[in-house]
Scaffold this motif. Structure first.
Motif, short mmCIF file in Angstrom:
data_model
loop_
_atom_site.label_atom_id
_atom_site.label_comp_id
_atom_site.label_asym_id
_atom_site.label_seq_id
_atom_site.Cartn_x
_atom_site.Cartn_y
_atom_site.Cartn_z
N SER A 325 -2.79 0.15 1.96
CA SER A 325 -2.81 -0.86 0.82
C SER A 325 -1.51 -0.97 0.19
N LYS A 333 -4.91 -7.44 -8.48
CA LYS A 333 -4.83 -6.78 -7.05
C LYS A 333 -6.22 -6.12 -6.60
N HIS A 335 -7.65 -3.28 -6.80
CA HIS A 335 -7.94 -1.87 -5.97
C HIS A 335 -9.17 -1.16 -5.97
N GLN A 338 -11.21 -2.08 -3.28
CA GLN A 338 -10.54 -1.30 -1.90
C GLN A 338 -11.29 0.05 -1.91
N LEU A 361 -7.59 6.28 2.96
CA LEU A 361 -7.10 5.01 2.30
C LEU A 361 -5.95 5.54 1.61
N LEU A 363 -3.06 3.99 -0.98
CA LEU A 363 -2.79 2.89 -2.06
C LEU A 363 -1.08 3.27 -2.47
N GLY A 413 -4.59 -2.68 7.51
CA GLY A 413 -4.14 -2.99 6.19
C GLY A 413 -5.01 -3.67 5.44
N ILE A 414 -5.26 -3.18 4.02
CA ILE A 414 -6.46 -4.00 3.35
C ILE A 414 -5.86 -4.77 2.14
N HIS A 415 -6.07 -5.76 1.79
CA HIS A 415 -5.69 -6.69 0.81
C HIS A 415 -6.97 -7.29 0.18
N THR A 416 -7.16 -7.10 -1.07
CA THR A 416 -8.32 -7.62 -1.85
C THR A 416 -8.18 -8.64 -2.85
N ASN A 425 2.76 -8.50 1.51
CA ASN A 425 2.14 -7.38 2.15
C ASN A 425 1.36 -7.46 3.23
N ALA A 438 -8.08 -8.93 5.04
CA ALA A 438 -7.55 -9.66 3.86
C ALA A 438 -8.73 -10.41 3.37
#
Length: 516
Positions: A325, A333, A335, A338, A361, A363, A413-416, A425, A438
């Motif tokens: 992340s 964002k 987090h 996540q 994970l 961050l 990759g994670i985007h929440t 990103n 995402a």
């Protein structure tokens, strides 16, 4: 009949004070220019033009800052007669420290000889922690004062807001008469925000105490309607507008045409009453830099730049079991989602906990202030409560090189963030060969994680369980499908979101014609 004497009593001294201050300010510009010349050790600034960039958090190290510094670096390479003036609230950093951080964080080299900083001491007025109530309005009014401070210290030939402070536009226009442009990352208020208040939906911009109350929700809806109307009027004061995504463009174009029956009527009445004062002010302020203003009909979409060159060289094979992340530690964002998704994934698939290569994970994010630091501590507490701390790593204010290292090693990759206006990103994930997971909204959904020839370049999700499932799907791809998806994503990112494409868009915005 009662209103007119009242307006005369109130507005007349304000108009006279404004005329006096604006005349004094404009007459002092030669001294301001000479101050910049001395600061840059230049023999002469004859023939030079000054482009002012309003970016109070220029040292934050986020995606918005990459846009700022890429634009300035491009102008320095192609427009040697332009001096970039950055209005910054980072009073605790020197020019040299900021330039060094830009190089470290973004690998962008800047020439100190055509870059000047005007440091602003009132940035606290635009910080959300300063205004726990009526935050949007108070921050916007604070930005107006900050713009007044900026123009009092230096008047540019062209003013460009690169952070999203549209309320500064009328201040700059009234005080200086210079052309105004903006690169808008996201609207200060949107129709989505109005809809959530009207539907009484709890959100990070609509607390439970308000959403649960019909009376408070009605009051906030009226407040938002008024704010939206004023915001639209401020946006119309710009000469040209650039935006970073389809989602932002759709909202800004809609806001430019926004009308509201009640406020239109009030505004028309006030404008009719105040027209004589506006005429007196304009006649009393001879401004060489003045220009005919025409409201922009629509915004120009220019995708923000990503350093796809170095990332595109990373090998696609041999990736580690790392979910990455990259996002500033700000509330929007999300987090926390996540960490909850990681918990759900490990509960559904405990095999990811096993050695020799357990899942992690990581961050990576910037921390701007005490509020962000407290947020990180809260996330660490959440991880301990869920029992996933051993599978989680926080890297605060990482260097650019450290970020690249993780991008070269990570698998997913994670985007929440919901309604992420763009999502640099996510582009970085794809360029680096990291498979993105995402949120299915705004930039990542409409512009970035799109199919190529009908084949996916990543995954979308909305809930914790959907994110957990998407993470598992990404991590369990066959080796053939895994490499093919990474390759598609990389080619898509490199072709559409490079620095070169951004520079082409910046050039096409027409900013140079406002310097003539």
């Amino acid at each position: 009949m009662i209103l007119l004497p009242f307006l005369l009593y109130i507005v007349t001294p304000i108009t006279l004070a404004y005329i006096f201050h604006a005349r004094k300010l404009r007459k002092s510009r030669n001294n301001q220019v000479d101050g910049v010349r001395k600061a840059l050790n230049l023999e002469s600034v004859s023939g030079k033009k000054f482009v002012g960039f309003f970016h109070p958090y220029c040292n934050a190290g986020g995606g918005g800052e990459r846009v700022l510094w890429t634009a300035i670096a491009f102008m320095q390479r192609t427009q040697p007669d332009v001096i970039s003036v950055v209005y910054s609230g980072d009073v605790d950093a020197s020019k040299e420290q900021i330039v060094e951080k830009v190089k470290s964080r973004f690998d962008i080299g800047l020439s100190a000889s055509s870059l000047h900083f005007v440091f602003l001491h009132s940035r606290r007025l635009v910080e959300d922690k300063t205004w726990p109530r009526f935050t949007l309005l108070a921050q916007s009014l604070g930005s107006m004062y900050l713009a007044w401070e900026a123009m009092s210290k230096f008047i540019p030939d062209l003013y460009v807001d690169t952070m999203g402070y549209a309320f500064t536009f009328p201040v700059v226009a009234w005080l200086t008469g210079v052309p105004i442009g903006a690169y808008v990352h996201y609207p200060t208020i949107s129709t989505d925000m109005l809809a959530r208040v009207e539907a009484r939906t709890s959100w990070h911009t609509n607390s439970d105490s308000i959403s649960s109350s019909p009376v408070l929700s009605s009051g906030k809806l009226f407040y938002y309607r008024a704010f939206m109307y004023i915001y639209s009027r401020c946006l119309r004061r710009a000469d040209f507008l650039m935006v970073n995504s389809t989602w932002t463009k759709n909202h800004i174009d809609s806001i430019l045409q926004h009308t509201d029956g009640l406020f239109d009527t009030l505004d028309s009445a006030a404008e009719a009453l105040l027209t004589p004062f506006a005429i007196i002010a304009s006649l009393s302020l001879p401004t060489p830099a003045s220009h005919p203003h025409k409201m922009p009909k629509e915004a120009l979409r220019i995708y923000p730049p990503c350093d796809t060159r170095s990332m595109a060289s990373f090998p696609l094979e041999g990736r580690e079991r790392i979910i990455l992340s990259i996002a500033q530690f700000r509330p929007e964002k999300d987090h926390a989602m996540q960490i909850k998704a990681l918990d759900a994934l490990l509960r559904a698939h405990p095999e990811y906990k096993s050695s020799p290569h357990p899942l992690r994970l990581v961050l990576i994010g910037g921390v701007r202030n005490d509020g962000d630091r407290a947020r990180v501590e809260g996330l660490q507490t959440l991880a301990r409560d869920l029992g996933v701390s051993d599978f989680l790593e926080f890297i605060v204010n990482a260097s650019y090189q450290d970020m690249l290292t993780y991008l070269s090693r990570s698998s997913v990759g994670i985007h929440t963030m919901v309604d992420e206006h763009f999502g640099i990103n996510v582009v970085e994930f794809m360029a680096a060969g990291v498979i993105p997971v995402a949120h299915a909204s705004a930039g990542p959904f409409l512009d970035i994680v799109l199919p190529v020839d009908g084949m996916p370049t990543g995954f979308h999700a909305r809930t914790v369980d959907e994110f957990a499932q998407a993470l598992h799907d990404a991590l369990s791809l066959s080796s053939t499908d895994d490499i093919a998806m990474r390759k598609r994503g990389r080619e898509s990112a490199v072709q559409r979101f490079s620095e070169l494409e951004f520079e082409k868009g910046w050039e096409a915005s027409g900013w140079k014609r406002w310097l003539r």
